[in-house]
Design an enzyme around this catalytic site. Structure first.
Site, PDB file in Angstrom:
ATOM      1  N   GLU A 285     -14.561  -5.189   6.204  1.00  0.00           N
ATOM      2  CA  GLU A 285     -15.892  -4.573   6.343  1.00  0.00           C
ATOM      3  C   GLU A 285     -15.673  -3.062   6.331  1.00  0.00           C
ATOM      4  OE1 GLU A 285     -17.847  -5.524  10.019  1.00  0.00           O
ATOM      5  OE2 GLU A 285     -19.806  -4.773   9.378  1.00  0.00           O
TER       6      GLU A 285
ATOM      7  N   ASP B 267     -26.942  -9.295  12.239  1.00  0.00           N
ATOM      8  CA  ASP B 267     -27.614  -8.794  13.460  1.00  0.00           C
ATOM      9  C   ASP B 267     -29.071  -8.419  13.166  1.00  0.00           C
ATOM     10  OD1 ASP B 267     -24.989  -8.360  15.156  1.00  0.00           O
ATOM     11  OD2 ASP B 267     -24.640  -7.367  13.237  1.00  0.00           O
TER      12      ASP B 267
ATOM     13  N   HIS C 270     -24.645 -12.786  15.154  1.00  0.00           N
ATOM     14  CA  HIS C 270     -24.210 -12.498  16.530  1.00  0.00           C
ATOM     15  C   HIS C 270     -25.386 -12.737  17.464  1.00  0.00           C
ATOM     16  CE1 HIS C 270     -20.444 -10.730  15.080  1.00  0.00           C
ATOM     17  NE2 HIS C 270     -21.185 -10.361  14.042  1.00  0.00           N
TER      18      HIS C 270
ATOM     19  N   HIS D  47     -17.993 -10.882   6.014  1.00  0.00           N
ATOM     20  CA  HIS D  47     -18.226  -9.743   5.106  1.00  0.00           C
ATOM     21  C   HIS D  47     -17.320  -9.759   3.874  1.00  0.00           C
ATOM     22  CE1 HIS D  47     -21.160  -7.976   7.718  1.00  0.00           C
ATOM     23  NE2 HIS D  47     -20.327  -8.071   8.735  1.00  0.00           N
TER      24      HIS D  47
ATOM     25  N   HIS E 163     -13.789 -11.617  10.802  1.00  0.00           N
ATOM     26  CA  HIS E 163     -14.352 -10.487  10.077  1.00  0.00           C
ATOM     27  C   HIS E 163     -13.183  -9.865   9.303  1.00  0.00           C
ATOM     28  CE1 HIS E 163     -17.759 -10.666  12.859  1.00  0.00           C
ATOM     29  NE2 HIS E 163     -18.381  -9.736  12.175  1.00  0.00           N
TER      30      HIS E 163
ATOM     31  N   PHE F 267     -25.728  -3.035  21.741  1.00  0.00           N
ATOM     32  CA  PHE F 267     -25.094  -4.203  22.373  1.00  0.00           C
ATOM     33  C   PHE F 267     -24.821  -3.896  23.847  1.00  0.00           C
ATOM     34  CE2 PHE F 267     -23.913  -5.110  17.933  1.00  0.00           C
ATOM     35  CZ  PHE F 267     -24.222  -6.446  17.864  1.00  0.00           C
TER      36      PHE F 267
ATOM     37  N   TRP G  97     -22.788   3.417  13.645  1.00  0.00           N
ATOM     38  CA  TRP G  97     -22.027   2.438  14.430  1.00  0.00           C
ATOM     39  C   TRP G  97     -22.097   2.759  15.929  1.00  0.00           C
ATOM     40  CZ3 TRP G  97     -19.652  -2.193  14.725  1.00  0.00           C
ATOM     41  CH2 TRP G  97     -19.495  -2.913  13.535  1.00  0.00           C
TER      42      TRP G  97
HETATM   43 ZN   LIG Z   1     -20.585  -9.680  12.132  1.00  0.00          ZN
END
Ligand SMILES: [Zn+2]
Ligand SMILES: *[C@@H]1O[C@H](CO)[C@@H](O)[C@H](O)[C@H]1NC(C)=O
Length: 506
Positions: A351, A434, A110, A376, A348, A206, A199
């Site tokens: 995950e 990331d 990303h 993932h 994605h 971000f 998270w």
């Molecule tokens: Zn990702």
């Protein structure tokens, strides 16, 4: 899978024959070990004489390092959380080898979390005009807008340069600043006891950084640095996920989204010109999965326009954000179905640690939607039919070991399902997701865990070479581009092999 079934039949037959003819226990034992070795990823990869020699050297170091970890669990980097293992990995001979090894491409990263936090602190945070404010929840927001259009903060904006000057100690200020964009802590088990905690902080990074990065001069410098860091880590090409926010400049002017993609395009051309052995990057539009359906539909319209203008540069579409929090792909089908046929999906999926939850079922919808690769695919090993489909349709799983660890799916990476993918020869590419947000840089740290933790002890250059070649094979480089990519890769690879044999790597 057919090959696997055949093998089981053969093996059973073989064991029966051995039992009947009273072949030795040792022979049967060896037959199984050899068969498993041949079944796994890289089992049939050919090595030439030089590569065989390098493999021997590599294995000597690898087994030495593993043995040391076995004797001393506290120093066993392969089993430790990256935040604890990093100093050990930095000293590892295997890591030095992996850094120098040509690694092909990164197919899952990303953009706004791709650059090392050190650069963001040392360079970006020193750019004149950077402002910081604090939201009601204590989250820092960074921006270069003199008149912020959406002021989400409770506090006033202050210049970072003023804060730094007024602080007691500039180094302490910079260290604290780095915490805004780096999850590192010496005690991740205490600071992030749950997946939600890590998270939330991750998502906050971000949110805190995004407005600063769409300031045109910062945008250019940041993406240039992204390419530098990959290039210096011996990566030759990448496919980045990005959301295409609109850029602004110092005068407060904002630009249409077309400008964003053209900036990236121009940057790519410039970088490739300067580095003829670098194949540049392509772009996957990645949109927050939590948006309302109507908003997502508007974004798809934007995507269509941009994709039509540069179909070989903007190659596809993806949805991002913590999967467990939704929305599931199934509820987004109306949006995904509206994409033009030339656009590919890079979804994605899986995950998660939940089995049978909607997040986990995302894998099924991703495959039914003919995703080109899977981001993932962590939960894939729990779904034999899907695993089978991934294998037979050669859909690569974008595996990011450190990401899965830091974002709380697994602590000891020897328990990562990637081990099963290797054992069953599921197509895998190693990615970094990331790296900037968790104290990593480039791709080598993820390769370290791939070969030291996920792979069996005796896996060496065959597996590494297969993973590197996979990263080109499963890219969206056109046939012509791939031919060139493999030519460049063959050359840099054989140069690397020579370097190892000359003793300049270990
Ligand atoms: Zn990702
Ligand atoms: C996926 O590919 C299959 C086989 O090519 C095709 O029949 C199917 O319609 C595709 N599905 C979607 C949603 O595009």
């Amino acid at each position: 899978m057919r090959r696997l079934l055949m093998f089981v039949v053969l093996l059973t037959a073989q064991l029966q024959i051995q039992a009947q003819t009273a072949l030795s226990y040792e022979q049967a034992r060896q037959a199984v070990l050899t068969a498993e070795e041949e079944l796994m990823t890289g089992g049939h990869t050919h090595l030439n004489t030089e590569e065989e020699k390098v493999d021997d050297i590599f294995m000597e170091y690898k087994l030495g390092e593993l043995a040391q970890g076995f004797r001393n669990a506290e120093q066993n980097a392969a089993a430790l959380h990256f935040f604890k293992a990093k100093p050990l990995i930095d000293r590892s001979a295997i890591f030095r080898f992996l850094q120098k090894m040509p690694k092909g491409s990164v197919l899952h990263v990303h953009n706004t979390a791709s650059v090392s936090s050190k650069w963001v602190v040392d360079d970006l945070s020193y750019m004149p005009g950077l402002l910081r404010c604090t939201t009601a929840t204590g989250q820092s927001i960074l921006s270069f807008r003199r008149t912020p259009k959406e002021h989400k903060c409770q506090s006033q904006y202050v210049l970072v340069s003023d804060e730094r000057r007024n602080s007691l100690d500039r180094q302490v200020y910079d260290r604290n600043f780095e915490r805004l964009i780096n999850l590192y802590t010496p005690v991740p088990e205490l600071e992030y006891p749950t997946i939600t905690r890590v998270w939330d902080r991750f998502q906050g990074m971000f949110d805190g950084l995004s407005d600063a990065l769409i300031y045109l001069p910062a945008f250019r410098a940041y993406h240039w640095q992204m390419l530098e860091e990959l290039y210096n880590d011996n990566v030759m090409y990448t496919e980045i996920r990005t959301s295409f926010k609109t850029l602004y400049d110092a005068s407060g002017r904002t630009f249409p989204r077309e400008r964003t993609i053209h900036e990236l395009y121009a940057l790519n051309q410039k970088f490739m010109k300067l580095h003829p052995d670098f194949l540049g990057f392509k772009v996957i539009m990645a949109v927050y999965r939590g948006y309302e359906l109507d908003h997502l539909k508007d974004i798809v319209e934007v995507f269509k326009k941009l994709h039509q203008a540069l179909p070989h540069f903007l190659v596809g579409f993806d949805l991002v954000g913590q999967e467990d929090k939704g929305k599931p792909l199934y509820s987004l089908l109306p949006v995904l179905r509206d994409l033009p046929p030339t656009a590919r999906l890079f979804l994605h999926g899986g995950e998660t640690n939940w089995f049978g939850a909607s997040t986990d079922i995302n894998l099924l919808d991703a495959l039914l939607m003919n995703t080109t690769r899977i981001g993932h695919g962590y939960a894939l090993a729990k779904h034999p039919i899907l695993l089978n489909a991934v294998k037979s349709r050669r859909i690569a799983v974008e595996l990011s070991p450190i990401s899965n660890q830091v974002l709380h799916l697994v602590w000891d990476l020897r328990n990562h399902p990637g081990s099963q993918f290797f054992a069953l020869d599921v197509p895998v590419v190693i990615c970094n997701d990331d790296p900037g947000f968790w104290n990593a840089k480039g791709l080598s740290y993820d390769f370290y865990y791939a070969i030291m933790s996920l792979a069996p002890n005796n896996a060496g250059l065959r597996l590494l070479k297969t993973l590197v070649w996979n990263s080109v094979r499963y890219s969206t480089l056109t046939e012509e581009e791939q031919t060139r990519a493999f030519k460049i890769l063959e050359l840099s690879w054989s140069r690397f092999i020579d370097d190892v044999l000359e003793g300049s790597v270990f």
